[in-house]
Design a protein around this motif. Sequence first.
Motif, PDB file in Angstrom:
ATOM      1  N   GLY A  87       0.928  -1.249   0.044  1.00 37.47           N
ATOM      2  CA  GLY A  87       0.031  -0.072  -0.107  1.00 37.47           C
ATOM      3  C   GLY A  87       0.863   1.351   0.156  1.00 37.47           C
ATOM      4  N   GLU A  88       1.888   1.125  -0.032  1.00 38.23           N
ATOM      5  CA  GLU A  88       2.852   2.368  -0.057  1.00 38.23           C
ATOM      6  C   GLU A  88       2.708   2.942  -1.578  1.00 38.23           C
ATOM      7  N   ILE A  89       3.043   4.420  -1.329  1.00 41.37           N
ATOM      8  CA  ILE A  89       2.698   5.349  -2.381  1.00 41.37           C
ATOM      9  C   ILE A  89       3.865   4.716  -3.346  1.00 41.37           C
ATOM     10  N   ASP A  90       3.671   4.739  -4.825  1.00 37.53           N
ATOM     11  CA  ASP A  90       4.138   4.295  -5.806  1.00 37.53           C
ATOM     12  C   ASP A  90       4.921   5.096  -6.660  1.00 37.53           C
ATOM     13  N   PRO A  91       6.404   5.252  -6.600  1.00 37.25           N
ATOM     14  CA  PRO A  91       7.060   6.032  -7.503  1.00 37.25           C
ATOM     15  C   PRO A  91       7.677   5.790  -8.667  1.00 37.25           C
ATOM     16  N   TYR A  92       6.888   4.556  -9.223  1.00 37.32           N
ATOM     17  CA  TYR A  92       7.425   3.926 -10.483  1.00 37.32           C
ATOM     18  C   TYR A  92       7.225   4.957 -11.694  1.00 37.32           C
ATOM     19  N   CYS A  93       6.441   5.751 -11.646  1.00 43.30           N
ATOM     20  CA  CYS A  93       6.098   6.856 -12.691  1.00 43.30           C
ATOM     21  C   CYS A  93       7.374   7.654 -12.714  1.00 43.30           C
ATOM     22  N   THR A  94       8.068   8.074 -11.705  1.00 48.20           N
ATOM     23  CA  THR A  94       9.286   9.013 -11.400  1.00 48.20           C
ATOM     24  C   THR A  94      10.347   8.186 -11.750  1.00 48.20           C
ATOM     25  N   ILE A  95      10.461   6.766 -11.336  1.00 55.39           N
ATOM     26  CA  ILE A  95      11.589   6.091 -11.940  1.00 55.39           C
ATOM     27  C   ILE A  95      11.739   6.085 -13.602  1.00 55.39           C
ATOM     28  N   GLN A  96      10.437   5.824 -14.399  1.00 58.71           N
ATOM     29  CA  GLN A  96      10.219   5.715 -15.564  1.00 58.71           C
ATOM     30  C   GLN A  96      10.557   7.146 -16.268  1.00 58.71           C
ATOM     31  N   HIS A  97      10.381   8.174 -15.469  1.00 59.22           N
ATOM     32  CA  HIS A  97      10.594   9.666 -16.102  1.00 59.22           C
ATOM     33  C   HIS A  97      11.976   9.891 -16.019  1.00 59.22           C
ATOM     34  N   LEU A  98      12.696   9.244 -14.940  1.00 54.53           N
ATOM     35  CA  LEU A  98      14.229   9.605 -14.736  1.00 54.53           C
ATOM     36  C   LEU A  98      14.989   8.787 -16.019  1.00 54.53           C
ATOM     37  N   ASP A 141      27.913   7.570  -0.882  1.00 57.88           N
ATOM     38  CA  ASP A 141      28.171   8.988  -1.024  1.00 57.88           C
ATOM     39  C   ASP A 141      28.147   9.491  -2.575  1.00 57.88           C
ATOM     40  N   GLN A 142      28.112   8.405  -3.547  1.00 59.04           N
ATOM     41  CA  GLN A 142      27.763   8.811  -4.803  1.00 59.04           C
ATOM     42  C   GLN A 142      26.607   9.013  -5.335  1.00 59.04           C
ATOM     43  N   ILE A 143      25.482   8.765  -4.373  1.00 62.83           N
ATOM     44  CA  ILE A 143      24.073   8.969  -4.830  1.00 62.83           C
ATOM     45  C   ILE A 143      23.641  10.417  -4.221  1.00 62.83           C
ATOM     46  N   ASN A 144      23.066  11.115  -5.326  1.00 60.99           N
ATOM     47  CA  ASN A 144      22.767  12.388  -5.040  1.00 60.99           C
ATOM     48  C   ASN A 144      21.619  12.705  -4.144  1.00 60.99           C
ATOM     49  N   TYR A 145      20.731  11.706  -4.349  1.00 59.97           N
ATOM     50  CA  TYR A 145      19.452  12.032  -3.570  1.00 59.97           C
ATOM     51  C   TYR A 145      18.684  10.540  -3.393  1.00 59.97           C
ATOM     52  N   PHE A 146      18.262  10.401  -2.076  1.00 68.02           N
ATOM     53  CA  PHE A 146      17.516   9.246  -1.733  1.00 68.02           C
ATOM     54  C   PHE A 146      15.968   9.579  -1.549  1.00 68.02           C
ATOM     55  N   VAL A 147      15.059   8.870  -2.359  1.00 67.14           N
ATOM     56  CA  VAL A 147      13.575   9.079  -2.390  1.00 67.14           C
ATOM     57  C   VAL A 147      13.315   7.843  -1.479  1.00 67.14           C
ATOM     58  N   MET A 148      12.852   8.032  -0.437  1.00 70.84           N
ATOM     59  CA  MET A 148      12.536   7.012   0.577  1.00 70.84           C
ATOM     60  C   MET A 148      11.094   6.826   0.988  1.00 70.84           C
ATOM     61  N   PRO A 149      10.581   5.645   1.266  1.00 69.77           N
ATOM     62  CA  PRO A 149       9.122   5.207   1.687  1.00 69.77           C
ATOM     63  C   PRO A 149       9.297   5.696   3.001  1.00 69.77           C
ATOM     64  N   LEU A 150       8.002   5.740   3.476  1.00 74.97           N
ATOM     65  CA  LEU A 150       7.677   6.005   5.221  1.00 74.97           C
ATOM     66  C   LEU A 150       6.412   5.549   5.360  1.00 74.97           C
ATOM     67  N   THR A 151       6.073   5.659   6.740  1.00 77.96           N
ATOM     68  CA  THR A 151       4.792   5.194   7.138  1.00 77.96           C
ATOM     69  C   THR A 151       4.174   6.426   7.755  1.00 77.96           C
ATOM     70  N   GLY A 152       4.939   7.305   8.218  1.00 74.47           N
ATOM     71  CA  GLY A 152       4.322   8.701   8.675  1.00 74.47           C
ATOM     72  C   GLY A 152       5.285   9.841   8.836  1.00 74.47           C
ATOM     73  N   PHE A 158       8.846  10.395   0.480  1.00 73.18           N
ATOM     74  CA  PHE A 158       7.547  10.446  -0.282  1.00 73.18           C
ATOM     75  C   PHE A 158       6.484   9.637   0.170  1.00 73.18           C
ATOM     76  N   ALA A 159       5.248  10.116   0.341  1.00 69.51           N
ATOM     77  CA  ALA A 159       4.034   9.639   0.919  1.00 69.51           C
ATOM     78  C   ALA A 159       2.773  10.237   0.703  1.00 69.51           C
ATOM     79  N   TYR A 160       1.582   9.641   0.886  1.00 70.72           N
ATOM     80  CA  TYR A 160       0.499  10.364   0.750  1.00 70.72           C
ATOM     81  C   TYR A 160       0.267  11.374   1.873  1.00 70.72           C
ATOM     82  N   SER A 161      -0.611  12.320   1.761  1.00 63.88           N
ATOM     83  CA  SER A 161      -0.727  13.441   2.695  1.00 63.88           C
ATOM     84  C   SER A 161      -1.613  12.931   4.047  1.00 63.88           C
ATOM     85  N   LEU A 162      -2.167  11.769   3.759  1.00 61.24           N
ATOM     86  CA  LEU A 162      -2.929  11.154   4.778  1.00 61.24           C
ATOM     87  C   LEU A 162      -2.147  10.396   5.980  1.00 61.24           C
ATOM     88  N   GLN A 163      -0.742  10.239   5.443  1.00 62.13           N
ATOM     89  CA  GLN A 163       0.297   9.918   6.501  1.00 62.13           C
ATOM     90  C   GLN A 163       0.855  10.647   7.301  1.00 62.13           C
TER      91      GLN A 163
END
Length: 203
Positions: free
Chosen positions: A66-77, A129-140, A171-176
């Motif tokens: 049920g986590e928010i799904d970043p796959y569209c962002t993955i494809q865009h990148l 240290d070579q990764i520029n940004y980490f987009v992370m799942p979260l519960t709240g 990266f999350a839904y606002s309801l979280q």
Amino acid sequence: MRQQTNLNYNKANFRKILKAKRLSLDDTSRNLLNHRANLQLIELLNELLINHRNDYKIALFLAFNGEIDPYCTIQHLQKNNVSVYLPIIHPFSKKTLLFQKFDKNTTLIKNKFGILEPKLDLRAITPLDQINYFVMPLTGFDLKGNRLGMGGGFYDRTLCHLNDSAKLIGFAYSLQQLDTIPTEPWDISLGYIVTELNRYCFI
């Protein structure tokens, strides 16, 4: 509606409540919120990556339970030649993650939690240290940049020595959203949080 913080609730209670709220979304609502949230995330990353797109490495994740799904962002990148990395459970270091490049040739397998991750290929692993940004799942999350994770501490242990919250995007839904999240000294804070409604910056 965001969850009000109550002193009678600890992190485990908040996780239970927020997971239930996340799972309660019907398919139509989930797809709409995912679409809007990915537009917000893509817009933020476009701003952060301006003029350096082909040199950047971005870590994301594959949605689970049920986590928010970043796959569209993955494809865009990937379409724009930005290197994408996914977390995998470290085979030797307890409760830590490695980040491996993800492309059309990557084989995905389920880890011990049932989450899809790349099949380990040491040639495709990159140092943190070579990764520029980490987009992370979260519960709240709260609007101080605090993140409530799944409870395993994988991201906290992996990124505790990074010392750069500007690299961390929740990266999350606002309801979280919570009013306040109880924190511990080892909890990592976020530089940004992205939902379907807003993009928050804490740096």
